[in-house]
Design a protein around this motif. Structure first.
Motif, PDB file in Angstrom:
ATOM      1  N   VAL A 167     -26.364  -3.902  63.554  1.00 18.93           N
ATOM      2  CA  VAL A 167     -25.313  -3.938  64.305  1.00 18.93           C
ATOM      3  C   VAL A 167     -25.689  -3.659  65.938  1.00 18.93           C
ATOM      4  N   ASN A 168     -25.330  -4.543  66.569  1.00 16.81           N
ATOM      5  CA  ASN A 168     -25.588  -4.417  68.180  1.00 16.81           C
ATOM      6  C   ASN A 168     -24.768  -3.621  68.655  1.00 16.81           C
ATOM      7  N   THR A 169     -25.232  -2.059  68.698  1.00 15.93           N
ATOM      8  CA  THR A 169     -24.487  -0.946  69.217  1.00 15.93           C
ATOM      9  C   THR A 169     -25.254   0.131  69.813  1.00 15.93           C
ATOM     10  N   ASN A 170     -24.900   0.710  70.702  1.00 15.82           N
ATOM     11  CA  ASN A 170     -25.615   1.808  71.102  1.00 15.82           C
ATOM     12  C   ASN A 170     -25.193   3.414  70.477  1.00 15.82           C
ATOM     13  N   ILE A 171     -24.178   3.299  69.526  1.00 13.01           N
ATOM     14  CA  ILE A 171     -23.797   4.387  68.767  1.00 13.01           C
ATOM     15  C   ILE A 171     -24.799   4.935  67.951  1.00 13.01           C
ATOM     16  N   HIS A 172     -25.082   6.129  67.767  1.00 13.48           N
ATOM     17  CA  HIS A 172     -26.036   6.878  66.837  1.00 13.48           C
ATOM     18  C   HIS A 172     -25.460   8.008  66.561  1.00 13.48           C
ATOM     19  N   TYR A 173     -25.501   8.487  65.393  1.00 12.42           N
ATOM     20  CA  TYR A 173     -25.057  10.056  64.804  1.00 12.42           C
ATOM     21  C   TYR A 173     -26.040  10.785  64.917  1.00 12.42           C
ATOM     22  N   ASP A 174     -27.259  10.460  65.125  1.00 10.33           N
ATOM     23  CA  ASP A 174     -28.434  11.172  65.084  1.00 10.33           C
ATOM     24  C   ASP A 174     -29.539  10.389  65.594  1.00 10.33           C
ATOM     25  N   LYS A 175     -30.834  10.993  65.934  1.00 11.47           N
ATOM     26  CA  LYS A 175     -31.949  10.290  66.474  1.00 11.47           C
ATOM     27  C   LYS A 175     -32.740   9.447  65.710  1.00 11.47           C
ATOM     28  N   GLY A 176     -32.363   9.474  64.297  1.00 13.76           N
ATOM     29  CA  GLY A 176     -33.129   8.774  63.218  1.00 13.76           C
ATOM     30  C   GLY A 176     -32.072   7.868  62.584  1.00 13.76           C
ATOM     31  N   ASP A 177     -31.121   7.190  63.077  1.00 11.02           N
ATOM     32  CA  ASP A 177     -30.181   6.265  62.347  1.00 11.02           C
ATOM     33  C   ASP A 177     -30.017   4.960  63.059  1.00 11.02           C
ATOM     34  N   ALA A 178     -29.467   4.370  62.236  1.00  9.77           N
ATOM     35  CA  ALA A 178     -29.090   2.869  62.960  1.00  9.77           C
ATOM     36  C   ALA A 178     -27.875   2.393  61.892  1.00  9.77           C
TER      37      ALA A 178
END
Length: 166
Positions: free
Chosen positions: A111-122
């Protein structure tokens, strides 16, 4: 799941480079399936918009996979260790990989997004649409069923699944 082992190398499909900071020291991968808009626009339940909720429960929106790498996992009331056989793991891999949308080369679509819940996710594009009848918990329950693990007949909440592993 292990990020990589002799059965499957998740890091080939879900590269560390798609996360903010995950690297080879992150040995575990968690995946979840859910409503795409909810994942990307609702960092906390207090941010939930009525339109997002209505689209999600009616199945009128798209879905996404949230993949998160972890360096360590700690078993607790919400994280249960499940030991499975090689054949069961192959069945689980099949279920999970079949949930991703893929491009013409067979790669998972990020997914083309800058959203992250954590430093290790996508986030990745997923097949299907979320609804009151197909939730993140019914997807997880179906994943467990796919590899012969304890599961519920059907559940929209996580409590039914977690109770199976107390």
């Amino acid at each position: 799941m292990p990020a990589a082992n002799k059965d499957f190398i998740w890091t080939d499909k879900i590269p560390y480079s798609n996360t903010l900071e995950a690297d080879g020291t992150y040995h575990y991968l968690a995946v979840g399936w859910g409503d795409r808009k909810f994942y990307l626009e609702t960092p906390a339940f207090s941010d939930l918009k009525l339109t997002t909720a209505l689209k999600a429960i009616t199945g009128l929106s798209t879905s996404a996979i949230h993949a998160t790498y972890y360096q360590y996992l700690r078993e607790d009331e919400n994280c249960k260790k499940v030991m499975i056989s090689h054949d069961q793991y192959q069945q689980l891999i099949q279920y999970i990989t079949n949930s991703f949308q893929v491009d013409s080369s067979g790669h998972f679509i990020k997914v083309n997004t800058n959203i992250h819940y954590d430093k290790g996710d996508a986030f990745y594009e997923a097949k299907g649409s979320y609804s009151i009848f197909k939730t993140c918990n019914t997807w997880t329950n179906a994943a467990l069923k796919s590899c012969g693990q304890r599961s519920c007949l059907w559940t929209i909440f996580d409590t039914g699944i977690l109770e199976k592993y107390n």
